[in-house]
Design an enzyme around this catalytic site. Structure first.
Site, PDB file in Angstrom:
ATOM      1  N   ASP A  69      25.830  11.656 -43.822  1.00 39.44           N
ATOM      2  CA  ASP A  69      26.355  10.097 -43.453  1.00 39.44           C
ATOM      3  C   ASP A  69      26.936   9.466 -44.362  1.00 39.44           C
ATOM      4  O   ASP A  69      26.198   9.002 -45.543  1.00 39.44           O
ATOM      5  CB  ASP A  69      24.829   9.473 -43.273  1.00 39.44           C
ATOM      6  CG  ASP A  69      24.762   7.829 -42.523  1.00 39.44           C
ATOM      7  OD1 ASP A  69      25.832   7.588 -42.174  1.00 39.44           O
ATOM      8  OD2 ASP A  69      23.922   7.139 -42.537  1.00 39.44           O
TER       9      ASP A  69
ATOM     10  N   ASP B 258      33.340   6.366 -40.735  1.00 37.33           N
ATOM     11  CA  ASP B 258      31.875   6.891 -40.657  1.00 37.33           C
ATOM     12  C   ASP B 258      31.558   8.037 -40.038  1.00 37.33           C
ATOM     13  O   ASP B 258      31.834   8.008 -39.056  1.00 37.33           O
ATOM     14  CB  ASP B 258      31.350   5.670 -40.186  1.00 37.33           C
ATOM     15  CG  ASP B 258      29.503   5.662 -39.857  1.00 37.33           C
ATOM     16  OD1 ASP B 258      29.233   6.085 -41.123  1.00 37.33           O
ATOM     17  OD2 ASP B 258      29.078   5.094 -39.028  1.00 37.33           O
TER      18      ASP B 258
END
Length: 416
Positions: free
Chosen positions: A107, A288
């Protein structure tokens, strides 16, 4: 489904722990990644991403005000009930000595590394409990627990002797995985510890660099488009780039100074459809790995929908086009720091072989461009999620405060 035993054997081989840490100075260390489609939550595809986007925005607002995200306000706590991440890239990471292997979501939108959502944390001779509690909310999940320092094995030859990790006593929204490998900017760790709420927690990348284990404070990420629900098709290179994973040269863009995108891996970009239709004027947003689709501001989304003739599918929430419209679908062109990257018609499609996995019709054609839920000018007007990163090699360069992009052999693939 991808054979679990085969995946585990491959990852364990790649993550074999050497008896002594090896200093890596000139070449990057490579870690394989597995792409996993979570078929228990795909009906929440858009809802998951938008809930995450809302949380990213509110967390940045808290940080910009110098207030701990723990106590910012009720608006900063995104407690909408959403299942765990729809599309995840999973890395198998060793913790302790002897190491226990944990499957962690990679992440770039968060920076704490933690374990215990699935496989329980096992203390060893390298484990040291601190006096801090740790807690992080992700919008689509959360965890709380205790901070430890422990030996973390990223790959053979990359062993961090003392890394802060969270050990979850409570975790929600992370079924099927053990936690998160957080590789976002270190400032995102502010307010995650208690009582040391003002302390930052160095990320695994920061620690690897400061220990001299990698030659540069950067990572390169290679994802490949796929039409399988689970497959080993990604790689992180730690401390440098893997020249075998991209074509041409890397274009670097400085991190944006526009808030709230500036708290993440944020850049400025514009988007054009075809030769002359402006979709999004130059504005700030983020790159992202934790977001599945490609999100753009509402006014830009409406222009895209008009240009393509797409309609909103009531079942999946995605845009849907006909075969005739697909034959006329033009590329999107992303302009980033003066360089233009072509996002082909095929790249704009949800993989058709996975239509039924998201509750859609096998014969339909769905698009992966979706609505951010707010018009341009918010300071976070787009999210280039995994659908974008799978087409372009991406470098997250902490040391030089920039992000790099390059074309790959898969940029023009017709996988979808």
């Amino acid at each position: 489904m991808f054979a679990a035993s085969s995946l585990l054997a491959t990852l364990l081989l790649a993550l074999a722990v050497s008896a002594n840490p090896v200093v890596v100075r000139d070449s990057p260390v490579k870690l394989p990644l597995a792409r996993r489609l979570n078929v228990t939550s795909v009906h929440n595809l858009i809802r998951h991403d938008l809930t995450r986007a809302k949380h990213l925005r509110t967390r940045a607002e808290a940080l910009s005000k110098g207030v701990s995200p723990r106590v910012f306000s009720s608006d900063a706590i995104v407690d909408e009930s959403v299942d765990n991440q729809v599309v995840s890239y999973i890395a198998s990471i060793g913790v302790g000595s002897p190491a226990t292997t944990y499957d962690l979501i990679v992440d770039t939108g968060s920076s704490n590394t933690w374990v215990g959502a699935g496989t329980s944390y096992k203390t060893t001779s390298t484990s040291s409990k601190t006096s801090n509690r740790v807690s992080v909310t992700y919008g689509s999940g959360s965890f709380s627990g205790t901070e430890y320092t422990d030996q973390v094995t990223i790959a053979s030859g990359l062993v961090i002797p003392s890394q802060s990790i969270g050990v979850a006593s409570r975790a929600t929204g992370f079924d099927g995985v053990d936690g998160i490998l957080g590789i976002g900017p270190v400032d995102l760790t502010q307010g995650t510890l208690s009582p040391a709420s003002s302390s930052l927690v160095p990320t695994v990348t920061d620690n690897a660099f400061s220990e001299g284990l990698i030659s540069a404070n950067q990572i390169g990420i290679s994802f490949e488009p796929t039409d399988s629900e689970e497959v080993l098709n990604g790689e992180i290179s730690w401390g440098g780039i893997d020249t075998s994973k991209f074509t041409g040269t890397i274009t670097y863009a400085p991190l944006t100074t526009t808030s709230p995108a500036s708290f993440y891996w944020g850049i400025n970009q514009s988007i054009r459809y075809g030769t002359s239709t402006s979709i999004l004027s130059s504005t700030a947003g983020i790159v992202d790995t934790g977001t599945t689709l490609l999100y753009i501001a509402t006014d830009a989304y409406n222009r895209y929908r008009s240009a393509t003739g797409a309609v909103v599918d009531s079942t999946t929430g995605l845009l849907r086009i006909t075969s005739s419209q697909f034959s006329k679908l033009q590329s999107l062109f992303f302009t980033i720091n003066g360089a233009t990257f072509e996002f082909t018609a095929n790249a704009q499609l949800w993989p058709r072989s996975l239509n039924t996995a998201i509750g859609g019709s096998a014969s339909s054609i769905y698009l992966i461009v979706s609505d951010m839920g707010a018009n341009t000018g918010s300071g976070l007007d787009f999210i280039n999620g995994y659908a974008f990163i799978e087409r372009f090699y991406t470098v997250f360069d902490t040391g030089n405060k920039r992000i790099g992009f390059a074309t790959t052999l898969f940029t023009t693939a017709t996988t979808n």
